[in-house]
Write a protein that holds these residues in place. Structure first.
Motif, PDB file in Angstrom:
ATOM      1  N   PHE A 141      12.611   1.679   4.136  1.00  0.00           N
ATOM      2  CA  PHE A 141      11.667   2.398   4.573  1.00  0.00           C
ATOM      3  C   PHE A 141      10.857   2.539   3.432  1.00  0.00           C
ATOM      4  N   GLY A 142      11.399   2.964   2.513  1.00  0.00           N
ATOM      5  CA  GLY A 142      10.660   3.174   1.303  1.00  0.00           C
ATOM      6  C   GLY A 142       9.716   2.053   0.501  1.00  0.00           C
ATOM      7  N   LYS A 143      10.351   0.820   0.865  1.00  0.00           N
ATOM      8  CA  LYS A 143       9.474  -0.437   0.331  1.00  0.00           C
ATOM      9  C   LYS A 143       8.441  -0.634   1.452  1.00  0.00           C
ATOM     10  N   GLY A 144       8.699  -0.220   2.661  1.00  0.00           N
ATOM     11  CA  GLY A 144       7.567  -0.634   3.681  1.00  0.00           C
ATOM     12  C   GLY A 144       6.256   0.466   3.388  1.00  0.00           C
ATOM     13  N   ILE A 145       6.768   1.689   3.145  1.00  0.00           N
ATOM     14  CA  ILE A 145       5.688   2.767   2.911  1.00  0.00           C
ATOM     15  C   ILE A 145       5.028   2.309   1.776  1.00  0.00           C
ATOM     16  N   SER A 146       5.740   1.844   0.570  1.00  0.00           N
ATOM     17  CA  SER A 146       4.888   1.734  -0.706  1.00  0.00           C
ATOM     18  C   SER A 146       4.023   0.347  -0.547  1.00  0.00           C
ATOM     19  N   LEU A 147       4.507  -0.531   0.324  1.00  0.00           N
ATOM     20  CA  LEU A 147       3.571  -1.793   0.392  1.00  0.00           C
ATOM     21  C   LEU A 147       2.439  -1.376   1.142  1.00  0.00           C
ATOM     22  N   ALA A 148       2.594  -0.689   2.513  1.00  0.00           N
ATOM     23  CA  ALA A 148       1.434  -0.309   3.354  1.00  0.00           C
ATOM     24  C   ALA A 148       0.590   0.663   2.954  1.00  0.00           C
ATOM     25  N   THR A 149       0.984   1.377   1.838  1.00  0.00           N
ATOM     26  CA  THR A 149      -0.067   2.430   1.183  1.00  0.00           C
ATOM     27  C   THR A 149      -0.704   1.462   0.176  1.00  0.00           C
ATOM     28  N   GLY A 150       0.085   0.654  -0.684  1.00  0.00           N
ATOM     29  CA  GLY A 150      -0.746  -0.028  -1.800  1.00  0.00           C
ATOM     30  C   GLY A 150      -1.898  -0.970  -1.120  1.00  0.00           C
ATOM     31  N   ILE A 151      -1.507  -1.693   0.117  1.00  0.00           N
ATOM     32  CA  ILE A 151      -2.470  -2.441   0.713  1.00  0.00           C
ATOM     33  C   ILE A 151      -3.541  -1.598   1.355  1.00  0.00           C
ATOM     34  N   GLY A 152      -3.162  -0.404   1.719  1.00  0.00           N
ATOM     35  CA  GLY A 152      -4.127   0.389   2.499  1.00  0.00           C
ATOM     36  C   GLY A 152      -5.286   0.805   1.275  1.00  0.00           C
ATOM     37  N   ILE A 153      -4.618   1.118   0.267  1.00  0.00           N
ATOM     38  CA  ILE A 153      -5.631   1.471  -1.041  1.00  0.00           C
ATOM     39  C   ILE A 153      -6.594   0.273  -1.538  1.00  0.00           C
ATOM     40  N   GLN A 154      -5.779  -0.852  -1.464  1.00  0.00           N
ATOM     41  CA  GLN A 154      -6.964  -1.968  -1.998  1.00  0.00           C
ATOM     42  C   GLN A 154      -7.648  -2.318  -0.811  1.00  0.00           C
TER      43      GLN A 154
END
Length: 256
Positions: A141-154
């Motif tokens: 879950f943490g991996k999914g959150i960090s990846l979605a957050t990073g892509i959202g920011i970019q």
């Protein structure tokens, strides 16, 4: 919560973040070419870090659990090559800046076919949507959150780039908002495709993660890095890239 629901939600929220980048243009603000390059470099840095920390590393770890390490590396390499090759073919026939060059040529008949422009941008946003979904499908879950957050920011500076391109070609603000929204909302479509293709069996999920990484690496090196070296602000853009890379690295480690 169901992993597939989390995956599609993550890719949806990451995609919708694209609209945030259009707000300065919609409010009548001008962004200098230097800052455009810095933002684009920042986006590229996030995508590079996401490719390594959030996609390739989990792909290798998952493959090592099921296969011996030699076959695991070969499987991940195959996915990486496939992702790069597929988007190489896509870029050959539908380069991201093709329709912008048409706009600059001033052909009024082609200008009216905005859906072609949308389609070109849409195709290049697919790997981001796939990546956001696949992060959750790893079961971390943490991996999914960090990846979605990073892509959202970019996606925010990416939305700014799209909105700016439309603004300088005299598109009305309502069309700028709509087109920017559509280029972002395609990401959950990419997420859905990833779910359908790679949730069938955990044996092929590492290939899917590596595929998304290969596609993102291709977009960064083929489209983004050359773009930030065109206007003479490559040093500032490189600083932006490093900051984006560091931010994604931090997010990945905080949520893991």
């Amino acid at each position: 919560m169901n992993l597939n629901l989390l995956a599609i939600s993550g890719s949806f929220l990451a995609g919708v973040a694209t609209v945030l980048g259009a707000f300065p243009i919609l409010l009548g603000k001008r962004i200098s070419p230097k800052m455009q390059d810095v933002f684009l470099g920042f986006s590229g840095g996030i995508m590079l870090a996401a490719s390594f920390f959030s996609l390739l590393n989990p792909a290798i770890d998952m493959a090592n659990v099921t296969f011996n390490r030699y076959f695991a590396v070969a499987l991940v390499s195959l996915g990486l090559i496939l992702g790069t090759f597929i988007f190489l073919i896509v870029d050959r026939f539908i380069p991201e800046d093709y329709f912008l060059r048409i706009y600059e040529n001033g052909n009024s008949k082609i200008l009216k076919k905005m859906w072609l422009f949308i389609f070109a941008i849409t195709v290049h946003n697919f790997p981001e949507g796939m990546s956001s979904a696949l992060g959750f499908l790893t079961g971390d879950f943490g991996k999914g959150i960090s990846l979605a957050t990073g892509i959202g920011i970019q996606n925010i500076p990416e939305g700014l780039a799209v909105a700016m391109a439309l603004y300088v070609n005299n598109f009305p603000k309502k069309d700028i908002f709509l087109i920017t929204f559509l280029t972002g909302i395609v990401e959950p479509v990419g997420g859905l495709v990833a779910i359908l293709l790679f949730s069938i069996s955990h044996y092929i999920l590492p290939i899917g993660l590596a595929f998304a990484a290969g596609a993102m690496l291709f977009v960064v090196t083929k489209e983004m890095i050359p773009e930030i070296h065109k206007k003479g602000y490559e040093t500032q853009a490189t600083v932006g890239l490093m900051l984006g890379f560091i931010l994604m690295m931090i997010l990945d480690n905080l949520f893991s």
